[in-house]
Design a protein around this motif. Structure first.
Motif, PDB file in Angstrom:
ATOM      1  N   LEU A 188       0.861  -1.184   0.000  1.00  0.00           N
ATOM      2  CA  LEU A 188       0.000   0.000   0.000  1.00  0.00           C
ATOM      3  C   LEU A 188       0.897   1.233   0.000  1.00  0.00           C
ATOM      4  O   LEU A 188       1.918   1.257   0.679  1.00  0.00           O
ATOM      5  N   PRO A 189       0.519   2.256  -0.772  1.00  0.00           N
ATOM      6  CA  PRO A 189       1.303   3.488  -0.758  1.00  0.00           C
ATOM      7  C   PRO A 189       1.151   4.227   0.578  1.00  0.00           C
ATOM      8  O   PRO A 189       0.084   4.188   1.188  1.00  0.00           O
ATOM      9  N   LEU A 190       2.220   4.880   0.982  1.00  0.00           N
ATOM     10  CA  LEU A 190       2.270   5.465   2.321  1.00  0.00           C
ATOM     11  C   LEU A 190       2.605   6.953   2.281  1.00  0.00           C
ATOM     12  O   LEU A 190       3.502   7.380   1.566  1.00  0.00           O
ATOM     13  N   THR A 191       1.848   7.713   3.055  1.00  0.00           N
ATOM     14  CA  THR A 191       2.230   9.097   3.353  1.00  0.00           C
ATOM     15  C   THR A 191       2.506   9.193   4.843  1.00  0.00           C
ATOM     16  O   THR A 191       1.721   8.680   5.642  1.00  0.00           O
ATOM     17  N   CYS A 192       3.615   9.809   5.213  1.00  0.00           N
ATOM     18  CA  CYS A 192       3.866  10.082   6.627  1.00  0.00           C
ATOM     19  C   CYS A 192       3.332  11.469   6.934  1.00  0.00           C
ATOM     20  O   CYS A 192       3.725  12.441   6.299  1.00  0.00           O
TER      21      CYS A 192
ATOM     22  N   LEU B 158      11.836   8.638   3.959  1.00  0.00           N
ATOM     23  CA  LEU B 158      12.609   7.934   2.932  1.00  0.00           C
ATOM     24  C   LEU B 158      12.902   6.499   3.368  1.00  0.00           C
ATOM     25  O   LEU B 158      12.709   5.551   2.606  1.00  0.00           O
ATOM     26  N   ASP B 159      13.349   6.358   4.618  1.00  0.00           N
ATOM     27  CA  ASP B 159      13.677   5.022   5.128  1.00  0.00           C
ATOM     28  C   ASP B 159      12.454   4.106   5.128  1.00  0.00           C
ATOM     29  O   ASP B 159      12.577   2.907   4.932  1.00  0.00           O
ATOM     30  N   LEU B 160      11.289   4.684   5.358  1.00  0.00           N
ATOM     31  CA  LEU B 160      10.074   3.870   5.414  1.00  0.00           C
ATOM     32  C   LEU B 160       9.487   3.639   4.024  1.00  0.00           C
ATOM     33  O   LEU B 160       8.432   3.042   3.886  1.00  0.00           O
ATOM     34  N   ASP B 161      10.172   4.158   2.999  1.00  0.00           N
ATOM     35  CA  ASP B 161       9.743   3.975   1.618  1.00  0.00           C
ATOM     36  C   ASP B 161       8.373   4.607   1.359  1.00  0.00           C
ATOM     37  O   ASP B 161       7.524   4.041   0.671  1.00  0.00           O
ATOM     38  N   ALA B 162       8.163   5.786   1.955  1.00  0.00           N
ATOM     39  CA  ALA B 162       6.911   6.509   1.731  1.00  0.00           C
ATOM     40  C   ALA B 162       6.962   7.204   0.372  1.00  0.00           C
ATOM     41  O   ALA B 162       8.025   7.533  -0.124  1.00  0.00           O
ATOM     42  N   GLU B 163       5.783   7.395  -0.211  1.00  0.00           N
ATOM     43  CA  GLU B 163       5.683   8.140  -1.463  1.00  0.00           C
ATOM     44  C   GLU B 163       5.717   9.634  -1.187  1.00  0.00           C
ATOM     45  O   GLU B 163       6.067  10.436  -2.028  1.00  0.00           O
ATOM     46  N   ARG B 164       5.208   9.953   0.005  1.00  0.00           N
ATOM     47  CA  ARG B 164       4.897  11.333   0.269  1.00  0.00           C
ATOM     48  C   ARG B 164       5.046  11.610   1.755  1.00  0.00           C
ATOM     49  O   ARG B 164       4.817  10.732   2.584  1.00  0.00           O
ATOM     50  N   VAL B 165       5.440  12.829   2.075  1.00  0.00           N
ATOM     51  CA  VAL B 165       5.459  13.225   3.470  1.00  0.00           C
ATOM     52  C   VAL B 165       4.754  14.564   3.579  1.00  0.00           C
ATOM     53  O   VAL B 165       4.919  15.436   2.725  1.00  0.00           O
ATOM     54  N   GLU B 166       3.905  14.668   4.583  1.00  0.00           N
ATOM     55  CA  GLU B 166       3.203  15.917   4.824  1.00  0.00           C
ATOM     56  C   GLU B 166       3.810  16.547   6.059  1.00  0.00           C
ATOM     57  O   GLU B 166       3.752  15.964   7.136  1.00  0.00           O
ATOM     58  N   ILE B 167       4.426  17.707   5.885  1.00  0.00           N
ATOM     59  CA  ILE B 167       4.994  18.422   7.029  1.00  0.00           C
ATOM     60  C   ILE B 167       4.041  19.567   7.300  1.00  0.00           C
ATOM     61  O   ILE B 167       3.992  20.530   6.547  1.00  0.00           O
ATOM     62  N   ALA B 168       3.261  19.438   8.350  1.00  0.00           N
ATOM     63  CA  ALA B 168       2.272  20.482   8.615  1.00  0.00           C
ATOM     64  C   ALA B 168       2.574  21.110   9.956  1.00  0.00           C
ATOM     65  O   ALA B 168       2.769  20.410  10.952  1.00  0.00           O
ATOM     66  N   GLN B 169       2.640  22.413   9.981  1.00  0.00           N
ATOM     67  CA  GLN B 169       2.741  23.101  11.255  1.00  0.00           C
ATOM     68  C   GLN B 169       1.360  23.036  11.903  1.00  0.00           C
ATOM     69  O   GLN B 169       0.349  22.919  11.225  1.00  0.00           O
ATOM     70  N   VAL B 170       1.337  23.082  13.217  1.00  0.00           N
ATOM     71  CA  VAL B 170       0.068  23.044  13.940  1.00  0.00           C
ATOM     72  C   VAL B 170      -0.816  24.207  13.483  1.00  0.00           C
ATOM     73  O   VAL B 170      -0.342  25.310  13.272  1.00  0.00           O
ATOM     74  N   GLN B 171      -2.094  23.922  13.303  1.00  0.00           N
ATOM     75  CA  GLN B 171      -3.056  24.988  13.012  1.00  0.00           C
ATOM     76  C   GLN B 171      -3.843  25.247  14.297  1.00  0.00           C
ATOM     77  O   GLN B 171      -4.326  24.303  14.924  1.00  0.00           O
ATOM     78  N   TYR B 172      -3.985  26.504  14.647  1.00  0.00           N
ATOM     79  CA  TYR B 172      -4.441  26.803  16.004  1.00  0.00           C
ATOM     80  C   TYR B 172      -5.936  27.065  16.167  1.00  0.00           C
ATOM     81  O   TYR B 172      -6.385  28.194  16.140  1.00  0.00           O
ATOM     82  N   TYR B 173      -6.681  25.990  16.310  1.00  0.00           N
ATOM     83  CA  TYR B 173      -8.029  26.090  16.842  1.00  0.00           C
ATOM     84  C   TYR B 173      -8.293  24.833  17.660  1.00  0.00           C
ATOM     85  O   TYR B 173      -7.467  23.923  17.667  1.00  0.00           O
TER      86      TYR B 173
END
Ligand code: SF4
Ligand code: SF4
Lengths: 97, 381
Positions: free
Chosen positions: B160-164, B184-199
């Motif tokens: 299964l394709p993986l996003t972290c 990269l080590d986990l062989d993910a297709e994609r990584v989402e780097i999201a800063q906290v959104q404040y609510y």
């Protein structure tokens, strides 16, 4: 994922597993779907992508289209390569093999 | 409060809005983790109120009939539901692109194998940090990080394709490079780097999370460099905290324009944080069809388009680009959901709120308020 792919006529293109090329019945349109991504396609792109089956080479795809639309294979080949390159750069097409 | 004349509210079709593209389905608010930045509402829904399997299936049928393309099965933790398999099967049979957003800790290899066979198309796995101890502290769940690493391997094992999904903030932002390496080590297709959104929960914990502008600039540099270095290898999606942006994000692609969100009991919301706007009245799929709700629901129509906007948005040439930013953030920080999102540098409240947040970022972080059922707050922020 693999390294950047340079599309040439001998490559066999396919969709990566997480990318789906699908017909939406309610909207009557073909789209490419991937996580958080949705790509709407023009009719030419749809014609090309319908032939992407993980078996046909770029050259075969172009020649089938040239027969179907009665158009010069050279021109079509250029269009096909261009479009697949664009999709491949965005991660929607990869090489089978 | 809202002084818009509700009888004159335009409906979706009168705004030229078509069917939504995707459905974010919060199957349950139950979750073994307790992330203090959780996007769920502060009032969590209990198990007894959750929609049944058949009710979710009917929602899926309606979504497909409307022409939706994707479904994100989320929560809380969607895998707490034992009927997740049934729901996934139904989604894929009907042709929805089906994505599972999970913390992973309840999954095992067999269940993943089964989900893959049933047609699940993608897994998004959340990580709290790359440092095991800190990750478990943030998630409030011992052993969570180790388990997630294992689950990530299983996801790839069943192909299964993986996003972290990595939520970054002042207490883990120094590990940003490690997050990318981990993906990269986990062989993910994609990584989402999201800063906290404040609510919601995150706003209550803002002082514990908000990075300094310097930390943020450094993070942005790292992401930009990695994007170039890893082009074609890893897709990096990056969301900066809009406190530090010049203009607000185009939240949800505009209120009620592209997406809808359903909470566990079947309320249909314009975005996952919409319950933080106290005067909104939501319609429920137990009473109305999804299509009716999208077209007519007051919660959607109140802030659709641009008619509701006061100045400065009203006379701004970006009003159809960012649609005035985030209504929930405007509510949380200015007390009126109609106001310009104070994340926008044009907002009269921007500099005050911005400097308050930047000041918080300079002080030592306070203790977390963990996401739990029944937490009482003495002083509302
Ligand atoms: S953010 Fe954390 S607590 Fe909230 S649903 Fe996700 S894993 Fe659970
Ligand atoms: S004033 Fe309103 S419309 Fe203009 S950029 Fe700011 S939020 Fe967007």
């Amino acid at each position: 994922m693999t390294d950047i792919l340079k599309i040439n006529e001998n490559i066999i293109p396919k969709f990566p597993k997480h990318v789906k090329f699908r017909f939406n019945k309610a909207r009557k349109e073909w789209v490419i779907l991937a996580p958080e991504r949705l790509v709407k396609l023009d009719p030419i792109a749809v014609e090309i992508l319908q032939l992407v089956d993980g078996e046909k080479t770029v050259k075969i795809i172009a020649s089938e289209l040239s027969k179907k639309f009665n158009a010069p294979e050279e021109t079509i080949l250029t269009d096909v390569k261009e479009m697949l390159q664009d999709l491949s750069d965005k991660g929607f097409i990869q090489e089978n093999g | 409060m809202d002084d818009i004349n509700k009888t004159k509210l335009k409906k979706a079709s009168e705004h030229g809005i078509q069917a939504p593209l995707a459905l974010l389905a919060e199957l349950s608010h139950r979750c073994p983790l307790q992330c203090p930045y959780c996007s769920n509402p502060v009032q969590l829904e209990k198990k007894t109120g959750e929609l049944t399997t058949d009710e979710w299936k009917s929602v899926v049928d309606q979504a497909v009939e409307m022409g939706m393309h994707q479904i994100h099965l989320s929560g809380g933790e969607p895998t707490v539901r034992h009927d997740l398999e049934d729901i996934v099967e139904h989604c894929t049979e009907k042709g929805l692109y089906t994505n599972l957003i999970t913390s992973g800790v309840l999954l095992n290899l067999d269940r993943l194998k089964k989900l893959e066979k049933l047609g699940l198309e993608h897994v998004q796995l959340s990580f709290q940090d790359t440092d095991t101890e800190n990750a478990d502290r943030i998630g409030g769940f011992k052993g969570g990080h180790e388990k997630k690493l294992e689950v990530a391997k299983w996801v790839r094992e069943v192909d299964l394709p993986l996003t972290c999904n990595c939520v970054v903030h002042r207490q883990n932002i120094d590990n940003l490079e490690n997050f990318i390496q981990m993906a990269l080590d986990l062989d993910a297709e994609r990584v989402e780097i999201a800063q906290v959104q404040y609510y919601g929960w995150a706003l209550k914990n803002r002082a514990a999370f908000i990075p300094t502008p310097e930390q943020l600039d450094h993070a942005t540099e790292i992401v930009e460099k990695a994007r170039i270095d890893l082009k074609g290898k890893l897709v990096i999606d990056y969301v900066i905290p809009d406190y530090y942006a010049k203009h607000p994000k185009n939240c949800m692609g505009g209120w009620g324009r592209r997406f809808l969100n359903m909470n566990p009991k079947g309320d249909v919301l314009p975005c996952h944080a919409a319950e933080t706007i106290p005067h909104l009245k939501f319609d429920n799929v137990r009473e109305k069809s999804l299509k009716w709700i999208w077209e007519n629901s007051e919660a959607f129509n109140l802030y659709r388009g641009t008619d509701w906007m006061p100045d400065p948005c009203k006379s701004c040439d970006r009003k159809e680009i960012d649609w005035g930013g985030c209504r929930c953030q405007a509510m949380a920080l200015t007390g009126d959901a109609k106001n310009t999102d104070p994340a926008c540098s044009i907002s009269p409240l921007h500099s005050e709120i911005f400097s308050m947040a930047a000041e918080e970022a300079r002080r030592a972080p306070p203790e977390f308020i963990y996401r739990r059922y029944g937490v009482r707050f003495n002083s509302p922020i």
